[in-house]
Write a protein that holds these residues in place. Structure first.
Motif, PDB file in Angstrom:
ATOM      1  N   CYS A 131      -4.863  -9.575  -7.490  1.00 63.74           N
ATOM      2  CA  CYS A 131      -6.057  -9.136  -8.214  1.00 63.74           C
ATOM      3  C   CYS A 131      -5.998  -7.640  -8.511  1.00 63.74           C
ATOM      4  CB  CYS A 131      -7.263  -9.461  -7.350  1.00 63.74           C
ATOM      5  SG  CYS A 131      -8.812  -8.975  -8.047  1.00 63.74           S
ATOM      6  N   ARG A 132      -5.424  -6.927  -7.608  1.00 60.87           N
ATOM      7  CA  ARG A 132      -5.381  -5.466  -7.745  1.00 60.87           C
ATOM      8  C   ARG A 132      -4.127  -4.971  -8.456  1.00 60.87           C
ATOM      9  NH1 ARG A 132      -9.230  -4.518  -3.349  1.00 60.87           N
ATOM     10  NH2 ARG A 132      -9.207  -6.467  -2.248  1.00 60.87           N
ATOM     11  N   ILE A 133      -3.265  -5.872  -8.819  1.00 58.86           N
ATOM     12  CA  ILE A 133      -2.005  -5.450  -9.417  1.00 58.86           C
ATOM     13  C   ILE A 133      -2.084  -5.569 -10.933  1.00 58.86           C
ATOM     14  CG2 ILE A 133       0.442  -6.063  -9.659  1.00 58.86           C
ATOM     15  CD1 ILE A 133       0.449  -6.635  -6.677  1.00 58.86           C
ATOM     16  N   THR A 134      -1.876  -4.453 -11.595  1.00 60.76           N
ATOM     17  CA  THR A 134      -1.987  -4.472 -13.049  1.00 60.76           C
ATOM     18  C   THR A 134      -0.609  -4.404 -13.708  1.00 60.76           C
ATOM     19  OG1 THR A 134      -2.317  -2.093 -12.935  1.00 60.76           O
ATOM     20  CG2 THR A 134      -4.283  -3.455 -13.181  1.00 60.76           C
ATOM     21  N   ASP A 135       0.357  -3.917 -12.985  1.00 59.37           N
ATOM     22  CA  ASP A 135       1.677  -3.718 -13.564  1.00 59.37           C
ATOM     23  C   ASP A 135       2.697  -4.626 -12.870  1.00 59.37           C
ATOM     24  OD1 ASP A 135       4.117  -2.845 -14.443  1.00 59.37           O
ATOM     25  OD2 ASP A 135       3.603  -0.710 -14.338  1.00 59.37           O
ATOM     26  N   LYS A 136       3.225  -5.568 -13.624  1.00 57.82           N
ATOM     27  CA  LYS A 136       4.178  -6.534 -13.070  1.00 57.82           C
ATOM     28  C   LYS A 136       5.448  -5.862 -12.547  1.00 57.82           C
ATOM     29  CE  LYS A 136       1.732 -10.032 -13.300  1.00 57.82           C
ATOM     30  NZ  LYS A 136       1.334 -10.810 -14.475  1.00 57.82           N
ATOM     31  N   ASP A 137       5.798  -4.705 -13.143  1.00 57.81           N
ATOM     32  CA  ASP A 137       6.980  -3.991 -12.663  1.00 57.81           C
ATOM     33  C   ASP A 137       6.767  -3.493 -11.240  1.00 57.81           C
ATOM     34  OD1 ASP A 137       8.345  -4.420 -14.958  1.00 57.81           O
ATOM     35  OD2 ASP A 137       7.927  -2.452 -15.828  1.00 57.81           O
ATOM     36  N   ASP A 138       5.511  -3.085 -10.958  1.00 61.57           N
ATOM     37  CA  ASP A 138       5.177  -2.653  -9.601  1.00 61.57           C
ATOM     38  C   ASP A 138       5.380  -3.803  -8.627  1.00 61.57           C
ATOM     39  OD1 ASP A 138       4.481  -0.187 -10.495  1.00 61.57           O
ATOM     40  OD2 ASP A 138       2.311  -0.499 -10.387  1.00 61.57           O
ATOM     41  N   LEU A 139       4.932  -4.951  -9.045  1.00 62.20           N
ATOM     42  CA  LEU A 139       5.055  -6.142  -8.211  1.00 62.20           C
ATOM     43  C   LEU A 139       6.524  -6.467  -7.981  1.00 62.20           C
ATOM     44  CD1 LEU A 139       3.499  -8.416  -6.843  1.00 62.20           C
ATOM     45  CD2 LEU A 139       3.484  -9.644  -9.019  1.00 62.20           C
ATOM     46  N   TYR A 140       7.267  -6.423  -9.048  1.00 56.51           N
ATOM     47  CA  TYR A 140       8.707  -6.694  -8.986  1.00 56.51           C
ATOM     48  C   TYR A 140       9.384  -5.746  -7.998  1.00 56.51           C
ATOM     49  CZ  TYR A 140      13.420  -7.658 -10.606  1.00 56.51           C
ATOM     50  OH  TYR A 140      14.729  -8.007 -10.671  1.00 56.51           O
ATOM     51  N   SER A 141       8.984  -4.478  -8.060  1.00 54.86           N
ATOM     52  CA  SER A 141       9.646  -3.486  -7.208  1.00 54.86           C
ATOM     53  C   SER A 141       9.283  -3.615  -5.728  1.00 54.86           C
ATOM     54  CB  SER A 141       9.381  -2.064  -7.723  1.00 54.86           C
ATOM     55  OG  SER A 141       8.005  -1.806  -7.628  1.00 54.86           O
ATOM     56  N   THR A 142       8.273  -4.391  -5.405  1.00 53.22           N
ATOM     57  CA  THR A 142       7.986  -4.623  -3.984  1.00 53.22           C
ATOM     58  C   THR A 142       8.907  -5.700  -3.409  1.00 53.22           C
ATOM     59  OG1 THR A 142       6.401  -6.434  -4.355  1.00 53.22           O
ATOM     60  CG2 THR A 142       5.500  -4.197  -4.305  1.00 53.22           C
ATOM     61  N   GLY A 143       9.679  -6.343  -4.284  1.00 53.51           N
ATOM     62  CA  GLY A 143      10.544  -7.422  -3.827  1.00 53.51           C
ATOM     63  C   GLY A 143       9.840  -8.772  -3.832  1.00 53.51           C
ATOM     64  N   PHE A 144       8.690  -8.816  -4.483  1.00 56.67           N
ATOM     65  CA  PHE A 144       7.886 -10.043  -4.513  1.00 56.67           C
ATOM     66  C   PHE A 144       8.690 -11.274  -4.925  1.00 56.67           C
ATOM     67  CE2 PHE A 144       4.925 -12.876  -6.896  1.00 56.67           C
ATOM     68  CZ  PHE A 144       4.056 -13.197  -5.863  1.00 56.67           C
ATOM     69  N   TYR A 145       9.517 -11.117  -5.939  1.00 59.76           N
ATOM     70  CA  TYR A 145      10.221 -12.279  -6.486  1.00 59.76           C
ATOM     71  C   TYR A 145      11.477 -12.675  -5.724  1.00 59.76           C
ATOM     72  CZ  TYR A 145       6.955 -11.578 -10.264  1.00 59.76           C
ATOM     73  OH  TYR A 145       5.792 -11.432 -10.978  1.00 59.76           O
ATOM     74  N   ASP A 146      11.939 -11.823  -4.837  1.00 57.98           N
ATOM     75  CA  ASP A 146      13.111 -12.238  -4.046  1.00 57.98           C
ATOM     76  C   ASP A 146      12.962 -11.843  -2.586  1.00 57.98           C
ATOM     77  OD1 ASP A 146      15.071  -9.815  -5.887  1.00 57.98           O
ATOM     78  OD2 ASP A 146      13.461  -9.567  -4.443  1.00 57.98           O
ATOM     79  N   SER A 147      11.754 -12.049  -2.097  1.00 52.70           N
ATOM     80  CA  SER A 147      11.451 -11.710  -0.716  1.00 52.70           C
ATOM     81  C   SER A 147      12.076 -12.719   0.241  1.00 52.70           C
ATOM     82  CB  SER A 147       9.934 -11.708  -0.532  1.00 52.70           C
ATOM     83  OG  SER A 147       9.617 -11.889   0.813  1.00 52.70           O
ATOM     84  N   GLU A 148      12.455 -12.227   1.402  1.00 57.56           N
ATOM     85  CA  GLU A 148      12.993 -13.126   2.419  1.00 57.56           C
ATOM     86  C   GLU A 148      12.080 -13.156   3.628  1.00 57.56           C
ATOM     87  OE1 GLU A 148      17.067 -12.025   3.046  1.00 57.56           O
ATOM     88  OE2 GLU A 148      17.669 -13.008   1.175  1.00 57.56           O
ATOM     89  N   ALA A 149      10.807 -12.886   3.408  1.00 59.37           N
ATOM     90  CA  ALA A 149       9.839 -12.900   4.506  1.00 59.37           C
ATOM     91  C   ALA A 149       9.741 -14.303   5.101  1.00 59.37           C
ATOM     92  CB  ALA A 149       8.482 -12.453   3.997  1.00 59.37           C
TER      93      ALA A 149
END
Ligand SMILES: Nc1ncnc2c1ncn2[C@@H]1O[C@H](COP(=O)(O)OP(=O)(O)OP(=O)(O)O)[C@@H](O)[C@H]1O
Ligand SMILES: [Mg+2]
Length: 135
Positions: free
Chosen positions: A79-97
């Protein structure tokens, strides 16, 4: 599966039971209106995993990271994320959590094969919530 909760604590109890059924590496996609109980649900899960700290939606950081019993758990709120690049840079799409919670997941979680979808909606009575789980 559909669960009816009549209080925040009951939502935490339902969450505590459900978290034991989530597979290793699962991405728990939480959707539902503001105040539905997504964060409360994550609180119940974390307590059941043995986490003693405070669990709130990530605000300044894009994501909260919790360490509990050798496991890494990530908690996003899109909800608080406006920039998908920011999300990408957190490792969201390839997280190993070991486990990832995503509030306001929306379509963002469709790509995850290990997604568990949970929708929380308001029931008819005060404090009533309907928790629907779709794996
Ligand atoms: N049955 C219930 N289950 C969960 N929360 C409930 C219930 N009844 C009342 N509440 C209250 O509703 C609120 C849910 O807040 P919460 O922060 O978990 O919502 P949210 O879905 O994460 O909202 P947001 O989209 O703003 O992040 C809390 O204040 C909680 O005490
Ligand atoms: Mg929240």
């Amino acid at each position: 599966m559909k669960y009816i909760s009549c209080s925040a604590d009951q939502t935490r109890e339902i969450a505590a039971r459900l978290v034991k059924t989530f597979p290793e590496g699962a991405v728990i996609c939480l959707d539902g209106e503001m105040g539905a109980g997504k964060t409360v649900f994550v609180q119940g899960c974390m307590k059941a995993l043995g986490y003693d700290g405070r669990v709130t939606s990530p605000t300044f950081a894009l994501c909260n990271e919790y360490s509990v019993a050798d496991k890494t758990v990530l908690h996003y709120d899109l909800c608080r994320i406006t920039d998908k690049d920011d999300l990408y840079s957190t490792g969201f799409y390839d997280s190993e959590a070991d486990l990832t919670f995503v509030e306001w997941a929306g379509k963002e979680c469709d790509g995850f094969e290990n997604a568990v979808k949970i929708v929380i909606s308001y029931g008819e009575k005060e404090n009533e919530r309907v928790i629907e789980l779709d794996e």
